[in-house]
Write an enzyme that holds these catalytic residues in place. Structure first.
Site, PDB file in Angstrom:
ATOM      1  N   HIS A 194       0.825  -1.208   0.000  1.00 43.60           N
ATOM      2  CA  HIS A 194       0.000   0.000   0.000  1.00 43.60           C
ATOM      3  C   HIS A 194       0.856   1.252   0.000  1.00 43.60           C
ATOM      4  CE1 HIS A 194      -3.682  -2.388   1.541  1.00 43.60           C
ATOM      5  NE2 HIS A 194      -3.763  -2.182   0.241  1.00 43.60           N
TER       6      HIS A 194
ATOM      7  N   CYS B 262       4.056 -12.104   2.589  1.00 41.50           N
ATOM      8  CA  CYS B 262       5.012 -11.984   3.700  1.00 41.50           C
ATOM      9  C   CYS B 262       5.002 -13.293   4.498  1.00 41.50           C
ATOM     10  CB  CYS B 262       4.604 -10.817   4.592  1.00 41.50           C
ATOM     11  SG  CYS B 262       5.560 -10.776   6.114  1.00 41.50           S
TER      12      CYS B 262
ATOM     13  N   HIS C 182     -10.037  -5.222   4.283  1.00 42.76           N
ATOM     14  CA  HIS C 182      -8.595  -5.262   4.008  1.00 42.76           C
ATOM     15  C   HIS C 182      -8.239  -6.570   3.295  1.00 42.76           C
ATOM     16  CE1 HIS C 182      -4.264  -5.177   4.677  1.00 42.76           C
ATOM     17  NE2 HIS C 182      -4.399  -3.892   4.947  1.00 42.76           N
TER      18      HIS C 182
ATOM     19  N   GLU D  31      -5.638  -8.429   3.457  1.00 41.51           N
ATOM     20  CA  GLU D  31      -5.073  -9.480   4.310  1.00 41.51           C
ATOM     21  C   GLU D  31      -6.188 -10.281   4.988  1.00 41.51           C
ATOM     22  OE1 GLU D  31      -2.167  -8.166   7.233  1.00 41.51           O
ATOM     23  OE2 GLU D  31      -2.479  -9.988   8.385  1.00 41.51           O
TER      24      GLU D  31
ATOM     25  N   CYS E 207       2.381  -8.483  13.943  1.00 39.12           N
ATOM     26  CA  CYS E 207       3.743  -8.471  13.415  1.00 39.12           C
ATOM     27  C   CYS E 207       4.654  -7.629  14.323  1.00 39.12           C
ATOM     28  CB  CYS E 207       3.703  -7.877  12.015  1.00 39.12           C
ATOM     29  SG  CYS E 207       5.319  -7.474  11.418  1.00 39.12           S
TER      30      CYS E 207
HETATM   31  S1  SF4 Z   1       4.185  -5.383   8.419  1.00 41.36           S
HETATM   32 FE1  SF4 Z   1       4.907  -7.361   9.190  1.00 41.36          FE
HETATM   33  S2  SF4 Z   1       3.393  -8.811   8.417  1.00 41.36           S
HETATM   34 FE2  SF4 Z   1       3.149  -6.950   7.224  1.00 41.36          FE
HETATM   35  S3  SF4 Z   1       4.459  -7.214   5.460  1.00 41.36           S
HETATM   36 FE3  SF4 Z   1       5.673  -6.184   7.001  1.00 41.36          FE
HETATM   37  S4  SF4 Z   1       6.802  -7.804   8.087  1.00 41.36           S
HETATM   38 FE4  SF4 Z   1       5.089  -8.749   6.986  1.00 41.36          FE
END
Ligand code: SF4
Length: 289
Positions: free
Chosen positions: A39, A96, A124, A126, A196
């Site tokens: 994003h 990821c 979202h 995800e 995360c």
């Molecule tokens: S914020 Fe964390 S979960 Fe999201 S892409 Fe980055 S490392 Fe991966």
């Protein structure tokens, strides 16, 4: 005016990895990304300049033969992955690794008979991907919704085995509040540690920074949920705060407003490249009175 950067800011491991994978593929063969790779508008524009266009889930071309499709950092559902393969795309998975781990965990919990609550933003990418791995899961976006969903489940199945998993970028406190709301009905709730560390680190660095500055600029895309959350945190700590997507947004009026503060903090979301952070910092310094 002094500008102080947060101890940790900008690109995280997952975003850097996805961008590097896309850059490595670009130019070598025809490449598309499934939805926005990350994003951040500047990164997406730079990929577009190199011929990497974005596919829209609702309008997939019938034949993707000869194209490499890169799966975005936030991941996609297994159903969409199968659809891409049916359309003959060659896939490069830039999901990821932490998102991937949560997807596997959601699938395994549902397979083990847990009623799953998924904490995050309903629209979202995800969350859409995660839900694809646990189709029976209930998405809740805040503690009030979680309490309502737990009440409804307790009426249908008071002895349900329950588990909670969340969007990697959800706020630590928000996730805890959602867990508490569900525990009110299901004290044995299993909570997956799905936030995360990179997001947590950026949020904690910002909290520290807010103790040392008069105002805060958050650099990053408006569609980036972790970037918007940084803005919310700064404002919840009563700091004047602005989300600035690019240096071009820093008009003289805005820079003068920011420059009215003696010490300004600078933080950036996990999808904001160094180049954008540097340009914004330089422009604040140049334009401030
Ligand atoms: S914020 Fe964390 S979960 Fe999201 S892409 Fe980055 S490392 Fe991966």
């Amino acid at each position: 005016m002094t500008v102080i950067r947060a101890r940790v800011l900008g690109f995280c491991m997952g975003v850097r990895r996805a961008v590097e994978m896309a850059e490595a593929e670009a130019g070598r063969k025809p490449v598309r990304t499934m939805g926005p790779l990350i994003h951040n508008p500047q990164v997406l524009a730079s990929l577009r300049d190199r011929g990497v266009e974005m596919l829209d889930e609702g309008e997939l071309p019938a034949d993707l033969g000869g194209l490499t499709v890169i799966i975005r950092a936030h991941g996609i559902s297994p159903a969409l992955e199968e659809e891409l393969l049916r359309h003959r795309a060659a896939l490069t998975d830039a999901t990821c690794p932490l998102v991937k781990k949560n997807q596997r965990e959601a699938r395994s919990l549902e397979g083990a008979g847990f009623s799953l609550f998924i904490a995050g933003e309903k629209r979202h990418g995800e969350i859409a991907g995660l839900q694809g791995y646990a189709p029976g899961g209930t998405v809740v976006s805040d503690a009030a919704e979680a309490a309502q969903a737990a009440l409804s489940l307790s009426r249908r199945n008071p002895a349900a085995k329950t588990a909670l998993i969340g969007q990697t970028t959800i706020g630590v406190r928000e996730y805890a509040a959602i867990g508490e709301a569900i525990r009110g009905r299901f004290p044995g709730l299993k909570v997956v540690d799905s936030i995360c560390g990179a997001v947590r680190e950026r949020q904690e660095s910002l909290r520290e920074l807010c103790g040392r500055v008069d105002a805060v600029v958050i650099a990053g895309g408006r569609l980036s949920s972790n970037t918007r959350r940084l803005l919310d945190i700064a404002r919840s700590l009563k700091k004047p705060a602005w989300l600035v997507e690019s240096a071009a947004e820093l008009t003289e009026a805005l820079a003068a407003e920011i420059g009215g503060y003696q010490i300004v903090g600078l933080s950036a979301g996990a999808s904001t490249p160094d180049s954008v952070i540097n340009e914004i910092e330089t422009k604040i310094r140049l334009l401030s009175p």
